[in-house]
Every structure is written in C-alpha cells, then in structure tokens.
Scaffold this motif. Structure first.
Motif, PDB file in Angstrom:
ATOM      1  N   ARG A   1       0.822  -1.204   0.000  1.00  0.00           N
ATOM      2  CA  ARG A   1       0.000   0.000   0.000  1.00  0.00           C
ATOM      3  C   ARG A   1       0.861   1.262   0.000  1.00  0.00           C
ATOM      4  O   ARG A   1       1.785   1.389   0.798  1.00  0.00           O
TER       5      ARG A   1
ATOM      6  N   GLU B   1       5.836   1.661  -1.297  1.00  0.00           N
ATOM      7  CA  GLU B   1       4.872   2.194  -0.329  1.00  0.00           C
ATOM      8  C   GLU B   1       4.915   3.716  -0.284  1.00  0.00           C
ATOM      9  O   GLU B   1       4.334   4.343   0.599  1.00  0.00           O
TER      10      GLU B   1
ATOM     11  N   GLY C   1      -1.997  -4.891   4.163  1.00  0.00           N
ATOM     12  CA  GLY C   1      -1.038  -4.580   3.111  1.00  0.00           C
ATOM     13  C   GLY C   1       0.394  -4.828   3.524  1.00  0.00           C
ATOM     14  O   GLY C   1       1.328  -4.216   2.990  1.00  0.00           O
TER      15      GLY C   1
END
Length: 473
Positions: free
Chosen positions: A24, A243, A351
């Motif tokens: 994520r 990320e 995530g």
C-alpha cells in the motif's frame, strides 16, 4: 551456466512490478526522509565521539564533514536509481538490472547480513541503554542472567529480544502506522540532541579548538574513516519505493535530505561537545555526551537521564526502520523467485507481508537473545560497503545501457562522482580487520550454497527465459 548467472532484469520490468505492487502506498517525502533518519541517527552519535576525538582532536568536526561527503557520493547514486527503479529491493534490484542475477543475489545476501545482524546488534545496545537508564533513574539494573547472552555472562538477553518483538508488532499494523511511530521517535531523539547542544553551549570555550589539527591531516582522515559508519542507514528510504505515494519524485529527495539533516546534526553536536570539554578528556569515555554534560555543566544525574531516554528512543527507532528494510528486501527477492514465495505474500487487510515480518523478526530476536555478536556485528560494515559499491557501479552502467530511461534525478559529474564513491568504498573495505573478512567469507559461502540449491532453480527470470525455448522445441 554463465548465461544463467549473468541474466539481467529489464529496467522496464522492474518499474512495472513496482507500479503493480500489492503493497500500500501511504508515505510522503516527510515520512520517507524520517525513515532514513530513523535508520541512520542511532546510538552512534551518543558514543562515537569517544572513539573519534582521540584520533582527530578538534578536527573531528572536519572529519564529520569529510565522512558526510564520502557518504554523499553513494547517496547521489542511490537517489538516481531510486527515482529510476522505485521498488522495494534497493541495491539488490539495481544490481539485478545491471550486473546480473548472481551479483544481485550476492548484493541481496549482503543486505540480509547488513540489516539482520545490525538489528540484532542494535537490539543488544537497546538493552544496555535500558539498564543504564534504570540505574540512573531508580538505582536498579536487570540481572545479568536475563540481560546478556550465553558466553557474555548470561543465559538469555530478554530486553534485546523484547524490542525486536515490539518492533514486529508495530510493523504488522501497516506501513502508515509504522511511519507515524517512527516520526514520533525521530522527533524525540532529535530533541534530545538539540537539548544537549543547548546545554553544552553554555560551557563553550573557543580555546578548546586551538590547535584545530593537533594530530595532523592523517588524524582527521582516520577520524573520518571511523565516523563513516555513523552514516549507514540513509539508504533505508530506497526500500520503501512500493509504499511511497510518489516514489520517482520523493525517494531522491528523501535520501539527500536525510543525509544533509544527519550531517548538520552531527557537526553541531561535535562543535558543542568539543567546545564544552577539551579533546584530550574524551579518551576512554563511553557514554560520551553524558560525560560532557556532567564534567562541564554539572546538574547531577538529570542530564544523563534525559540523554539515556534519548538513546533508548534512538535505538528503538533504528530497530524499527532497519527491520522494516530487511523485510522489504526479502519481499523483492521472493517476488523474483530467489527465496521462497512465502516471503512475498501480502496480507489483504494490512497490506503487510505478514509471514515475512514474523519469520524475520523471530530469527532476529533469537540472534539478539542468544548470540554474543562481537566481531560478527562488524561484518555488517562489509555488507553495507559492498552494496554501496554496487550501487555506484550501477549508475555508470545504466547510463550506458539505458540512456533514455526516465530519471527524476541525475548524479552530477557522472561517471566521476559514482567512481569516487566506488573508490571510497574500496578504501573503507581495506581498513576492516581479518576477523571481519573471515566472518563475511563464511556468510558468502553459505549464501552461494543457498543460491545454488534454491535460487537458481526457482528464479522467475530463469523461468521466463526458459519457457519460450521449451515451446519452440
């Protein structure tokens, strides 16, 4: 066989994997910068002056700048490649795109050594700082049986294992939550260093800097070599490429900003410390900053307690951020098939590569609890320097092989500065002791065995290049 060992990943393929990552994207440039600061600004500054000042004298201030410039060569190369290949693999991925699979594996194996063993070493240091804080604040210490490993007077190092497990709990919650915790801790440790400077400057004596080079230019250079390792960690942001919300723009900025911030802090702290206490008094000191305040300012145990709190927070932040980087590098290696796919499995809700996080944390916790690290911890320096050297070489090679690839940052004066980075790494490597090289050689042999038994057989790139041949047959 030579073709299998030297097969390279295309830059476009690496970028495509990063863009389609299951991790994520939640970090901006501030969080990325503080991630690198958190990994770099650790226990070193709290104790390193006691080792470097006797080598350089007041010129240690110049030594910090010289070491920072040396690190800058590699930081510039990291900035170019992180903006070009914004994945989680850091220098492992850069080597895969330029020097081939075997060298990429060696680089990844070096990073596992650098990150894994250094987390364990810092966790052991965390336990020592906690003991010091308990002694200063309450007059008690933990029994040696439960605060030292076998071979060092104890049975198991519970505090060292505990901090690794606590970091694991934070990391399992997600990258965004981990970044928030790290931001708070970095703020606290910077505040503790600013407090030290504010207090130490009240006892400042300009005469402590005369002469500036009492041990000559050679002493200043020796100090810089010792201090270089205080800069290790600025590359942590490069492991967060998948990320980051805008990795091509933010990763280069974060890497350079973190190095500049850390260098400025180091220089100010060194000026404050040397201004408050003559350089000859630094020999033999351990908790250097605390001793500076006690000798020059007084105030009983108040300042040592506050600095011990800062040191505990500093080591906690390093454990968290370096553990994070270790997990992301293994994630990238697993996605490429060089380590089991379990390490690349991402939990759908958080995530986070959950199994990867738990396995890595459990291994590091056992290492910290049961192994007296000794010279093995020094081997982390070899792993780091090899990775830095390969990153500098990767910039030079990719300028030739992929000149049209998108670059959001370009190293100025290339190939001169990257080659200077390689030369600096080689110089640092030659200064390491024989025990360190033996430990590193043993680790490399183990890595080649793992690659020969598993990695070369399960390589994703190997399957991709082999399938067409099978079909045509």
């Amino acid at each position: 066989m030579t073709g299998r060992l030297t097969r390279r990943q295309a830059v476009g393929s690496l970028v495509g994997e990063a863009e389609g990552s299951s991790l994520r994207r939640s970090m901006g440039v501030t969080q990325l910068t503080l991630l690198s600061v958190g990994a770099t600004l650790g226990t070193g500054i709290f104790v390193v002056l006691g080792e470097a000042v006797p080598e350089a004298g007041p010129a240690v201030v110049v030594s910090f700048v010289l070491a920072g410039i040396t690190a800058l060569f590699s930081a510039l190369s990291y900035a170019e490649l992180a903006g070009m290949i914004p994945g989680s693999g850091s220098s492992y991925s850069y080597a895969y795109a330029t020097l081939g699979e075997l060298v990429a594996w060696v680089c990844g194996w070096c990073l596992i050594l650098e990150y894994g063993v250094s987390v364990a070493a810092v966790a052991v240091g965390w336990g020592q700082y906690v003991n010091e804080l308990l002694d200063l604040a309450f007059g008690v210490t933990l029994p040696e049986t439960f605060s030292a490993p076998p071979g060092a007077g104890g049975t198991v190092n519970v505090p060292a294992a505990l901090i690794v497990v606590l970091a694991m709990v934070v990391l399992l919650r997600g990258a965004k939550e981990s970044a928030v915790v790290n931001t708070v801790m970095v703020t606290v440790k910077i505040a503790s260093l600013v407090m030290f400077c504010a207090v130490a400057f009240t006892a400042f004596h300009a005469g402590n800097f005369r002469p500036l080079f009492p041990l000559g230019a050679a002493g200043m250079s020796a100090g810089a070599a010792s201090l270089f390792f205080s800069y290790i960690g600025f590359d942590a942001a490069s492991t967060a490429g998948e990320e980051a919300r805008n990795p091509q723009r933010d990763l280069p900025r974060a890497i350079i900003l973190s190095l500049v911030l850390v260098t400025v802090l180091y220089v100010i702290v060194a000026v404050a410390a040397l201004g408050a206490m003559p350089w000859k008094h630094f020999a033999g000191t351990e908790a250097t900053l605390s001793e500076v305040l006690v000798r020059s300012v007084g105030g009983g145990s108040l300042w040592p307690i506050l600095l011990s709190v800062g040191a505990v927070v500093a080591t906690t932040s390093v454990v968290l951020t370096v553990q994070y980087g270790q997990i992301r590098i293994l994630f990238a290696m697993a996605r490429d098939g060089l380590v089991p796919p379990l390490f690349a499995k991402v939990h759908p809700r958080t995530g986070v590569p959950r199994a990867n996080t738990v396995i890595v944390s459990a291994f590091i916790a056992m290492l910290a609890a049961l192994v007296p690290l000794g010279s093995l911890a020094d081997a982390t320096s070899i792993g780091t320097l090899f990775a830095f050297m390969l990153v500098n070489l990767a910039v030079v090679l990719l300028r030739r092989r992929a000149p049209q690839a998108s670059r959001t940052f370009r190293v100025p004066l290339s190939p001169l500065l990257p080659l200077l980075g390689v030369a600096c790494c080689v110089y640092m490597l030659t200064s390491l002791g024989a025990d360190t090289w033996i430990a590193f050689g043993t680790w490399m042999v183990a890595g080649l065995v793992v690659y020969g038994c598993y990695g070369i057989r399960h390589s994703k790139l190997g399957r991709q290049t082999h399938e067409p041949a099978q079909e045509s047959a």
